[in-house]
Design an enzyme around this catalytic site. Structure first.
Site, PDB file in Angstrom:
ATOM      1  N   GLY A 103       8.506   9.535  -2.901  1.00 49.31           N
ATOM      2  CA  GLY A 103       7.837   8.846  -3.999  1.00 49.31           C
ATOM      3  C   GLY A 103       8.506   8.940  -5.354  1.00 49.31           C
ATOM      4  O   GLY A 103       7.938   8.464  -6.343  1.00 49.31           O
ATOM      5  N   ARG A 122       9.594  -7.636  -0.882  1.00 55.99           N
ATOM      6  CA  ARG A 122       8.959  -6.715  -1.832  1.00 55.99           C
ATOM      7  C   ARG A 122       8.335  -7.400  -3.058  1.00 55.99           C
ATOM      8  O   ARG A 122       7.210  -7.066  -3.429  1.00 55.99           O
ATOM      9  CB  ARG A 122       9.949  -5.626  -2.272  1.00 55.99           C
ATOM     10  CG  ARG A 122      10.436  -4.766  -1.108  1.00 55.99           C
ATOM     11  CD  ARG A 122      11.373  -3.670  -1.558  1.00 55.99           C
ATOM     12  NE  ARG A 122      10.686  -2.667  -2.336  1.00 55.99           N
ATOM     13  CZ  ARG A 122      10.912  -2.439  -3.615  1.00 55.99           C
ATOM     14  NH1 ARG A 122      11.825  -3.121  -4.271  1.00 55.99           N
ATOM     15  NH2 ARG A 122      10.234  -1.518  -4.248  1.00 55.99           N
ATOM     16  N   TYR A 177       4.341  -6.599  -2.951  1.00 62.26           N
ATOM     17  CA  TYR A 177       3.690  -5.717  -3.924  1.00 62.26           C
ATOM     18  C   TYR A 177       4.271  -5.811  -5.337  1.00 62.26           C
ATOM     19  O   TYR A 177       4.261  -4.839  -6.086  1.00 62.26           O
ATOM     20  CB  TYR A 177       3.601  -4.265  -3.443  1.00 62.26           C
ATOM     21  CG  TYR A 177       4.839  -3.656  -2.790  1.00 62.26           C
ATOM     22  CD1 TYR A 177       5.991  -3.412  -3.508  1.00 62.26           C
ATOM     23  CD2 TYR A 177       4.802  -3.288  -1.447  1.00 62.26           C
ATOM     24  CE1 TYR A 177       7.084  -2.821  -2.912  1.00 62.26           C
ATOM     25  CE2 TYR A 177       5.902  -2.690  -0.828  1.00 62.26           C
ATOM     26  CZ  TYR A 177       7.035  -2.478  -1.568  1.00 62.26           C
ATOM     27  OH  TYR A 177       8.129  -1.909  -0.968  1.00 62.26           O
ATOM     28  N   CYS A 212       8.266 -21.373   3.733  1.00 61.51           N
ATOM     29  CA  CYS A 212       7.130 -22.300   3.581  1.00 61.51           C
ATOM     30  C   CYS A 212       5.892 -21.663   2.961  1.00 61.51           C
ATOM     31  O   CYS A 212       4.772 -22.080   3.255  1.00 61.51           O
ATOM     32  CB  CYS A 212       6.784 -22.899   4.922  1.00 61.51           C
ATOM     33  SG  CYS A 212       8.164 -23.791   5.577  1.00 61.51           S
TER      34      CYS A 212
HETATM   35  N1  PLP Z   1       7.077  10.142   3.199  1.00 57.35           N
HETATM   36  C1  PLP Z   1       6.053   9.401   3.653  1.00 57.35           C
HETATM   37  C2  PLP Z   1       5.041  10.051   4.509  1.00 57.35           C
HETATM   38  C3  PLP Z   1       5.938   8.042   3.318  1.00 57.35           C
HETATM   39  O1  PLP Z   1       4.905   7.311   3.765  1.00 57.35           O
HETATM   40  C4  PLP Z   1       6.936   7.451   2.491  1.00 57.35           C
HETATM   41  C5  PLP Z   1       6.863   6.035   2.111  1.00 57.35           C
HETATM   42  O2  PLP Z   1       6.082   5.244   2.526  1.00 57.35           O
HETATM   43  C6  PLP Z   1       8.008   8.249   2.061  1.00 57.35           C
HETATM   44  C7  PLP Z   1       8.039   9.585   2.423  1.00 57.35           C
HETATM   45  C8  PLP Z   1       9.102   7.703   1.210  1.00 57.35           C
HETATM   46  O3  PLP Z   1       8.652   7.227   0.001  1.00 57.35           O
HETATM   47  P1  PLP Z   1       9.702   6.751  -1.100  1.00 57.35           P
HETATM   48  O4  PLP Z   1      10.577   5.741  -0.470  1.00 57.35           O
HETATM   49  O5  PLP Z   1       8.874   6.175  -2.189  1.00 57.35           O
HETATM   50  O6  PLP Z   1      10.456   7.963  -1.525  1.00 57.35           O
END
Ligand code: PLP
Length: 407
Positions: free
Chosen positions: A223, A303, A307, A333
């Site tokens: 994240g 993407r 989102y 389409c």
């Molecule tokens: N770990 C888990 C359990 C996830 O669901 C995700 C993304 O969906 C990630 C890691 C990786 O997230 P990011 O690409 O934002 O680092």
């Protein structure tokens, strides 16, 4: 944005050699991102698992392994890909959500690290493996964070993980089935810039860690935010690393226990290393809007439509052209708008438009919608561009279909 970039000349040459649309990945940038992580967290005992759902091309997986990074998988098929790529099982983590228990059994047969995200599967796991197979628990920390709701996974209404308020039930199952809980996991969302969100997650896990006597790992998921615009900042990794060091020291002193920190970065490792090159098919003028229609669409890069993600776009064929406003759109389409009212150097038909930050969740989410071919993929390493996936051909559209004789 970081300085380690492929030049417009390199990208134009790749488009010339391999055609468009094409995804291009820069190996050295992937390595630099991994090194940034290991440096930022050098003050704690940390282990990094690349969340390969972001990009699973086998060459990317092998390159990730070659630089010393481990791998996080969201399906057992990704686990099998990781094994095929040569990762050792102890360096593979399997963190899925809402899957059937039989898939967890397959992961256990393969001998990888497993995080479980529901009470029912935890109970089944305990009954089958008891103390014999160490396991991780994916908790929902009830923290709202992330780029937007679709990629926010840890809030109190999210489907992911076991809600924190059900921790008593986790402990009951653990006791009844003699589970060996080795890892507590959270993944709060994607594109989290605020270091305090990670600190909050840490707090949540430290608060409950003492319930688990056999705990060895706190897993903070992925994240981390990367910059999407030239004036934007990503997560301050160095600050976060320092904060985690202090918090881990505090925990170790208070409880006299040492834990390892795991991370599952996807975007952070590959987003900025990826470029998507398209060619402009048509220019349309309509009531003051100028559409630049490219040879791609939501079938190749979903993407922005899925989102609302932002991709910086550059017209590498006319970098000195006057600036005008464009809607950059695809040929699918549905309304597949990549960018609205975007200021770009004058676009002409046949110009090459490059989309930045295309390494994560770009090709990986591509489809054959409208029976169009998926793009080619190219890896640039040591200055050399090599094809790592051919563009689809007509056979791919019929692959796995059974043609009935009696129609
Ligand atoms: N770990 C888990 C359990 C996830 O669901 C995700 C993304 O969906 C990630 C890691 C990786 O997230 P990011 O690409 O934002 O680092």
């Amino acid at each position: 944005m970081s300085e380690l970039k492929l030049s417009s000349q390199q990208l134009a040459a790749i488009a010339g050699e391999f055609g468009t649309p094409v995804y291009v990945y820069h190996a050295e940038k992937i390595k630099a991102q991994y090194e940034r992580l290991t440096n930022a967290f050098s003050g704690i005992n940390a282990k990094f698992f690349y969340a390969c759902k972001a990009l699973t091309n086998i060459n990317i997986l092998r390159y990730i392994k070659s630089i010393g990074c481990n791998v996080d998988c969201s399906s057992v098929n990704e686990v099998e890909l990781a094994i095929y790529a040569g990762f050792e099982r102890k360096n593979i983590l399997y963190t899925s959500n809402n899957i059937h228990f039989s898939e967890i059994e397959r992961a256990a047969d393969l001998g990888v690290n497993i995080n479980i995200d529901s009470l029912s599967n935890l109970e089944k796991f305990g009954k089958k493996y008891g103390h014999s197979y160490p396991v991780g628990i994916r908790l929902r920390p009830n923290i709202m964070a992330g780029g937007n709701l679709k990629i926010s996974t840890g809030h109190a209404k999210s489907k992911f993980g076991i809600p924190l308020e059900q921790i008593e039930k986790v402990l009951d199952i653990a006791k009844q089935t003699n589970l060996r809980i080795q890892n507590l996991h959270i993944h709060t969302g994607s594109e989290i810039k605020d270091v305090e969100v990670f600190a909050k997650g840490m707090e949540v896990l430290f608060e409950i860690a003492h319930y688990f006597p056999e705990l060895e790992v706190l897993d903070f998921g992925g994240g981390f935010k990367v910059p999407y615009k030239s004036d934007e900042e990503g997560t301050d990794m160095e600050l976060l690393g320092q904060k985690m060091k202090e918090e881990f020291e505090w925990f170790e002193n208070k409880y006299n226990r040492k834990l390892q920190a795991w991370f599952e970065p996807g975007k952070f490792i590959v987003s900025e290393a990826g470029y998507f090159i398209t060619k402009v098919n048509v220019i349309k003028n309509s009531n003051g809007t100028v559409f630049a229609g490219v040879d791609s669409g939501l079938n190749h890069l979903i993407r922005p439509m899925f989102y609302g993600s932002y991709h910086q776009i550059e017209n590498i064929s006319n970098p000195a052209g006057p600036l005008n406003l464009y809607n950059v759109v695809g040929n699918i389409c549905e309304t597949d708008t990549f960018a609205e009212d975007r200021e770009l150097n004058e676009i002409r038909e046949e110009d090459l438009l490059v989309f930045y930050n295309a390494g994560a969740y770009g090709f990986e989410m591509a489809s054959n919608y409208n029976s169009r071919f998926k793009p080619a993929e190219v890896l640039v390493k040591d200055g050399k561009a090599q094809l790592i996936r051919k563009r689809d051909s007509f056979d791919h559209l019929l692959y796995n279909q059974i043609e009935l004789a009696d129609l």
